[in-house]
Design a protein around this motif. Structure first.
Motif, mmCIF file in Angstrom:
data_model
loop_
_atom_site.group_PDB
_atom_site.id
_atom_site.type_symbol
_atom_site.label_atom_id
_atom_site.label_comp_id
_atom_site.label_asym_id
_atom_site.label_seq_id
_atom_site.Cartn_x
_atom_site.Cartn_y
_atom_site.Cartn_z
ATOM 1 N N GLY A 68 25.325 35.677 54.135
ATOM 2 C CA GLY A 68 24.336 34.572 54.168
ATOM 3 C C GLY A 68 25.259 34.285 52.761
ATOM 4 O O GLY A 68 24.099 33.757 51.349
ATOM 5 N N LYS A 69 25.810 34.388 51.957
ATOM 6 C CA LYS A 69 26.558 34.744 50.171
ATOM 7 C C LYS A 69 27.885 34.117 50.584
ATOM 8 O O LYS A 69 28.318 33.616 49.393
ATOM 9 C CB LYS A 69 27.093 35.700 49.557
ATOM 10 N N GLY A 70 27.686 32.759 51.544
ATOM 11 C CA GLY A 70 29.115 31.630 51.501
ATOM 12 C C GLY A 70 29.439 30.435 50.559
ATOM 13 O O GLY A 70 30.074 30.314 50.102
ATOM 14 N N ASP A 71 28.047 30.767 49.621
ATOM 15 C CA ASP A 71 27.130 29.756 48.564
ATOM 16 C C ASP A 71 28.699 30.619 47.230
ATOM 17 O O ASP A 71 28.720 29.600 46.459
ATOM 18 C CB ASP A 71 26.490 29.307 48.619
ATOM 19 N N LEU A 72 29.252 31.599 46.888
ATOM 20 C CA LEU A 72 29.153 32.413 46.075
ATOM 21 C C LEU A 72 30.919 31.991 45.973
ATOM 22 O O LEU A 72 31.813 31.819 46.894
ATOM 23 C CB LEU A 72 29.906 34.072 46.057
ATOM 24 N N GLY B 257 17.997 41.138 39.088
ATOM 25 C CA GLY B 257 17.431 40.357 38.285
ATOM 26 C C GLY B 257 18.139 39.260 38.066
ATOM 27 O O GLY B 257 18.194 38.194 37.469
ATOM 28 N N ILE B 258 20.159 39.602 38.349
ATOM 29 C CA ILE B 258 20.465 39.094 37.974
ATOM 30 C C ILE B 258 21.526 38.352 38.582
ATOM 31 O O ILE B 258 22.045 38.552 39.565
ATOM 32 C CB ILE B 258 21.414 39.674 37.007
ATOM 33 N N ASP B 259 22.036 36.645 38.656
ATOM 34 C CA ASP B 259 22.543 36.176 40.199
ATOM 35 C C ASP B 259 23.962 35.889 40.007
ATOM 36 O O ASP B 259 24.255 35.355 38.532
ATOM 37 C CB ASP B 259 21.675 34.424 40.251
ATOM 38 N N ILE B 260 24.514 36.675 40.556
ATOM 39 C CA ILE B 260 26.401 35.760 40.412
ATOM 40 C C ILE B 260 26.532 34.602 40.617
ATOM 41 O O ILE B 260 25.854 34.697 42.106
ATOM 42 C CB ILE B 260 27.479 37.713 40.963
ATOM 43 N N TRP B 261 27.333 34.257 40.190
ATOM 44 C CA TRP B 261 27.882 32.874 40.868
ATOM 45 C C TRP B 261 29.472 32.939 41.204
ATOM 46 O O TRP B 261 29.583 31.881 42.180
ATOM 47 C CB TRP B 261 28.061 32.000 39.277
ATOM 48 N N GLY B 262 29.687 33.619 41.328
ATOM 49 C CA GLY B 262 31.090 34.017 41.617
ATOM 50 C C GLY B 262 32.364 35.591 41.552
ATOM 51 O O GLY B 262 31.651 35.689 40.568
ATOM 52 N N PHE B 263 33.117 34.766 42.081
ATOM 53 C CA PHE B 263 33.818 36.183 41.565
ATOM 54 C C PHE B 263 35.668 35.714 41.349
ATOM 55 O O PHE B 263 35.889 34.625 41.873
ATOM 56 C CB PHE B 263 34.432 37.337 42.322
#
Length: 497
Positions: free
Chosen positions: A252-256, A207-213
């Motif tokens: 499908g995670k190119g928006d990270l 339930g936790i969304d990652i914004w980036g790295f």
């Protein structure tokens, strides 16, 4: 002649009445934290000192970078300590950081695998040779880190961005087979890119969304003391350009968000020159991450300006800062306002860097650095541990540091240091999406920055590091307001339209 005399009488009356009406002033709310004891205290009375009052003039029509946010890091150490507190105190600390009544943090960080502020060394990929990461697991985070993050999410009304940073891959992926130092073997570049993708899925399942790295915490290393993995600018850019970016895109995670570098500011130039060399190298980088440990007083404005000009449309985020190599002082506000602290450079820096690490005032270091960063294009500023104990840990390497909130879990006591209130002056009142705006300050002894929030409110930060009270006139358009700031104080001045 009679009508003329009547007109003159009424004209004189109007002039007299107008002379009694005070000049229209700015309506402001002023919050102050000071060595004298104020802690985000609202001030309503101001003393003007001397005849030649300085001026701070705000120009909201001239705008600069968009603010991403302010906050701190979720670490295993902080989460572990919170779990040892009573439920009431644990909730109080989380609300102090994430509620609208508290600091209202909007940008946060966490670590992938263990770091120095973990209890032990651990990896999500413990099985040697598991190139497809079939045994990937975040079970180490489920007792402490994940509950802390989820409880913070439940408190935060607007939500916050969370980015993650690895300190090292598992030793079996590295050339030296150790937790500390060494490089990622090229044969595991694809495996390591898969690691990031699996991490996002695992946290999303919780339930936790990652914004980036950030690609790697401190790619120059940390003196071979705790978890680390070395990259050159060319090696990191190769990994991002040909492995991490394409893998996230394919999944499908190119928006990270991907932030490169993630170490001290003095080294920015050699990194951004490689990261943003051309369109291909720049494609997957969304910005540059930096730390403050190069100096206790210099925020390196030229380096920050250079990084911005190299990639003006990308993020420039300060991702880690703390009073390091210090055991925190327990319930001693005066220490945080006094010139007593030292950092790693006081003892360990080479001779040619010693001048960058004198004794310093902890509150000054924070206030000066955040204002200096904002005025030189930095759009986000993230502190390190949110909570530590009275020793400055727990930390498996015994690398003691200071956090804004210190706890004594044995006595179930909590201490909000002046650093906590200093950070809140920014995080609580400068909201994501705000624009830094122009200003003119005629008193060089004061540090100032100003922003315009998405709701059109204006937040002005004024920092007075001197031992003298200061007065100044705040100007906006055709309105003004005489104000003053106490000695050794930081103020947030809010103008709500």
């Amino acid at each position: 002649m009679k009508p003329f005399k009547t007109y003159s009488f009424f004209a004189l009356m109007i002039v007299s009445v107008m002379a009694c009406i005070p000049e229209k002033q700015l309506k402001v709310t002023v919050l102050e934290t000071s060595a004298g004891g104020n802690k985000l205290t609202q001030l309503n009375e101001f003393t003007i000192f001397g005849e030649n009052t300085s001026e701070v003039t705000i120009f909201p029509e001239k705008q600069y970078q968009t603010i991403t946010g302010f906050g701190g890091a979720f670490t295993e150490s902080s989460a572990y300590l919170l779990n040892k507190l009573s439920k009431e105190n644990r909730q109080e600390v989380l609300e102090a950081y994430f509620s609208e009544k508290g600091a209202n943090y909007s940008l946060t960080r966490t670590h992938m695998n263990s770091c120095d502020f973990s209890l032990t060394n651990y990896s999500y990929t413990p099985v040697e040779g598991d190139k497809e990461l079939k045994h990937f697991s975040i079970k180490e985070d489920k007792d402490d880190l994940i509950p802390m993050i989820k409880d913070a999410m439940a408190i935060s009304k607007e939500g916050f961005k969370l980015f993650a940073s690895p300190w090292t891959a598992a030793p079996w992926m590295k050339d030296n087979k150790k937790w500390v130092g060494g490089k990622l073997l090229p044969e595991y570049y694809d495996t390591w890119a898969l690691f990031f993708s699996k991490y996002v899925d695992a946290y999303n399942a919780e339930g936790i969304d990652i914004w980036g790295f950030t690609v790697e915490n401190e790619p120059h290393g940390n003196g071979d003391n705790w978890e680390s993995m070395l990259f050159s600018p060319e090696e990191m850019t190769d990994f991002v350009q040909n492995h991490l970016g394409p893998k996230l895109e394919a999944d499908g995670k190119g928006d990270l968000i991907i932030l490169g570098y993630d170490q001290n500011r003095e080294g920015i130039k050699e990194w951004v020159d490689v990261m943003y060399k051309d369109e291909a190298s720049s494609k997957y980088y969304d910005g540059t991450a930096i730390h403050w440990y190069e100096s206790t007083y210099d925020f390196f404005p030229k380096a920050l300006q250079y990084a911005h000009k190299k990639a003006p449309n990308k993020y420039l985020i300060q991702t880690e800062a703390c009073v390091d190599s210090e055991v925190p002082k327990w319930k001693d506000d005066a220490w945080y306002w006094s010139k007593e602290a030292t950092d790693w450079g006081w003892d360990w820096a080479p001779e040619h860097q010693k001048h960058l690490h004198p004794k310093y005032v902890p509150v000054y270091r924070y206030a000066r650095d955040i204002i200096g960063c904002l005025n030189n294009w930095v759009d986000g500023w993230v502190d390190w541990n949110m909570v530590l104990d009275t020793q400055g840990g727990p930390n498996w390497f015994k690398n003691w540091c200071v956090a804004p909130v210190i706890v004594d879990p044995e006595k179930d006591e909590v201490y909000y240091t002046p650093i906590y209130y200093t950070l809140a002056h920014f995080s609580k009142y400068i909201r994501p999406g705000a624009k830094r705006i122009d200003f003119k300050n005629t008193d060089d002894s004061l540090m100032v920055t100003a922003t315009k929030n998405p709701d059109n409110s204006i937040a002005i930060i004024v920092f007075n590091p001197t031992k003298d009270p200061k007065s100044f006139q705040l100007n906006l358009n055709d309105l003004s307001k005489p104000l003053s700031i106490n000695p050794q104080a930081i103020q947030t001045i809010m103008i709500n339209n």
